[in-house]
Design a protein around this motif. Structure first.
Motif, short mmCIF file in Angstrom:
data_model
loop_
_atom_site.label_atom_id
_atom_site.label_comp_id
_atom_site.label_asym_id
_atom_site.label_seq_id
_atom_site.Cartn_x
_atom_site.Cartn_y
_atom_site.Cartn_z
N VAL A 1 0.83 -1.20 0.00
CA VAL A 1 0.00 0.00 0.00
C VAL A 1 0.87 1.25 0.00
CG1 VAL A 1 -1.69 1.33 1.34
CG2 VAL A 1 -1.98 -1.14 1.05
N ARG A 2 1.94 1.25 0.77
CA ARG A 2 2.82 2.43 0.82
C ARG A 2 3.38 2.74 -0.56
NH1 ARG A 2 6.18 0.73 4.40
NH2 ARG A 2 5.02 1.62 6.13
N ARG A 3 3.85 1.71 -1.29
CA ARG A 3 4.41 1.93 -2.63
C ARG A 3 3.34 2.45 -3.60
NH1 ARG A 3 7.55 -2.65 -1.07
NH2 ARG A 3 9.73 -2.03 -0.89
N LEU A 4 2.13 1.90 -3.51
CA LEU A 4 1.05 2.36 -4.38
C LEU A 4 0.69 3.82 -4.10
CD1 LEU A 4 -1.29 -0.76 -4.28
CD2 LEU A 4 0.02 0.06 -6.25
N VAL A 5 0.59 4.16 -2.84
CA VAL A 5 0.24 5.54 -2.48
C VAL A 5 1.36 6.50 -2.85
CG1 VAL A 5 -0.27 7.08 -0.54
CG2 VAL A 5 -1.39 4.86 -0.68
N GLU A 6 2.62 6.10 -2.62
CA GLU A 6 3.75 6.96 -3.00
C GLU A 6 3.78 7.20 -4.50
OE1 GLU A 6 7.01 4.82 -1.26
OE2 GLU A 6 6.83 5.88 0.67
N ALA A 7 3.51 6.16 -5.30
CA ALA A 7 3.51 6.30 -6.75
C ALA A 7 2.38 7.23 -7.20
CB ALA A 7 3.38 4.93 -7.43
N GLU A 8 1.21 7.07 -6.61
CA GLU A 8 0.08 7.93 -6.97
C GLU A 8 0.34 9.38 -6.54
OE1 GLU A 8 -3.72 8.75 -8.66
OE2 GLU A 8 -2.16 7.25 -8.95
N ARG A 9 0.96 9.55 -5.39
CA ARG A 9 1.30 10.89 -4.91
C ARG A 9 2.26 11.57 -5.89
NH1 ARG A 9 4.56 12.20 0.69
NH2 ARG A 9 4.74 14.42 0.38
N ALA A 10 3.28 10.84 -6.33
CA ALA A 10 4.25 11.40 -7.28
C ALA A 10 3.57 11.78 -8.59
CB ALA A 10 5.38 10.40 -7.53
N ARG A 11 2.64 10.93 -9.07
CA ARG A 11 1.93 11.20 -10.31
C ARG A 11 1.07 12.45 -10.17
NH1 ARG A 11 -2.75 10.88 -12.66
NH2 ARG A 11 -3.83 10.15 -10.81
N VAL A 12 0.34 12.56 -9.07
CA VAL A 12 -0.54 13.71 -8.85
C VAL A 12 0.29 14.99 -8.71
CG1 VAL A 12 -2.13 14.77 -7.19
CG2 VAL A 12 -2.44 12.38 -7.88
N GLU A 13 1.36 14.95 -7.93
CA GLU A 13 2.19 16.14 -7.74
C GLU A 13 2.83 16.58 -9.06
OE1 GLU A 13 4.77 15.23 -4.44
OE2 GLU A 13 3.18 15.71 -2.99
N ASN B 1 1.53 16.21 -12.01
CA ASN B 1 0.46 16.84 -12.80
C ASN B 1 0.10 18.21 -12.27
OD1 ASN B 1 0.17 14.85 -14.75
ND2 ASN B 1 -1.20 13.65 -13.45
N TRP B 2 0.16 18.42 -10.97
CA TRP B 2 -0.13 19.72 -10.41
C TRP B 2 0.90 20.76 -10.84
CZ3 TRP B 2 -1.54 18.16 -4.73
CH2 TRP B 2 -2.90 17.85 -4.68
N GLU B 3 2.13 20.33 -11.01
CA GLU B 3 3.21 21.25 -11.37
C GLU B 3 3.20 21.59 -12.86
OE1 GLU B 3 6.73 19.30 -10.01
OE2 GLU B 3 6.18 19.54 -7.90
N ARG B 4 2.48 20.81 -13.66
CA ARG B 4 2.41 21.02 -15.09
C ARG B 4 1.50 22.22 -15.38
NH1 ARG B 4 0.35 16.00 -18.06
NH2 ARG B 4 1.99 15.15 -16.78
N PRO B 5 1.95 23.17 -16.18
CA PRO B 5 1.08 24.31 -16.50
C PRO B 5 -0.13 23.87 -17.30
CG PRO B 5 3.12 24.43 -17.77
CD PRO B 5 3.25 23.26 -16.83
N GLY B 6 -1.25 24.50 -17.02
CA GLY B 6 -2.48 24.19 -17.73
C GLY B 6 -2.56 24.97 -19.04
N PRO B 7 -3.61 24.74 -19.83
CA PRO B 7 -3.73 25.42 -21.14
C PRO B 7 -3.90 26.92 -21.01
CG PRO B 7 -5.69 24.11 -20.64
CD PRO B 7 -4.68 23.81 -19.58
#
Length: 61
Positions: free
Chosen positions: A38-50, A52-58
């Motif tokens: 569970v820790r690895r899954l949550v860490e991977a999802e956290r990295a993916r979400v973060e 995407n948040w840092e990516r500029p939008g249109p």
């Protein structure tokens, strides 16, 4: 000298029985604990979400 492990806290998650069984079986066959899986899954999802948040939008030109 070894560094102390990071602080942890317990979180209770209610999963459907089939998903909880799958998690436990997957952890067992991969020689991990349920917590490790569970820790690895949550860490991977956290990295993916973060990332995407840092990516500029249109509209952020």
């Amino acid at each position: 000298m070894r560094e102390p492990p990071p602080a942890t806290c317990r979180v209770t998650v209610h999963l459907p029985t089939d998903l909880a069984e799958w998690l436990h079986c997957f952890a067992e066959i991969s020689h991990q604990t349920d917590d490790d899986v569970v820790r690895r899954l949550v860490e991977a999802e956290r990295a993916r979400v973060e990332a995407n948040w840092e990516r500029p939008g249109p509209d952020d030109a």
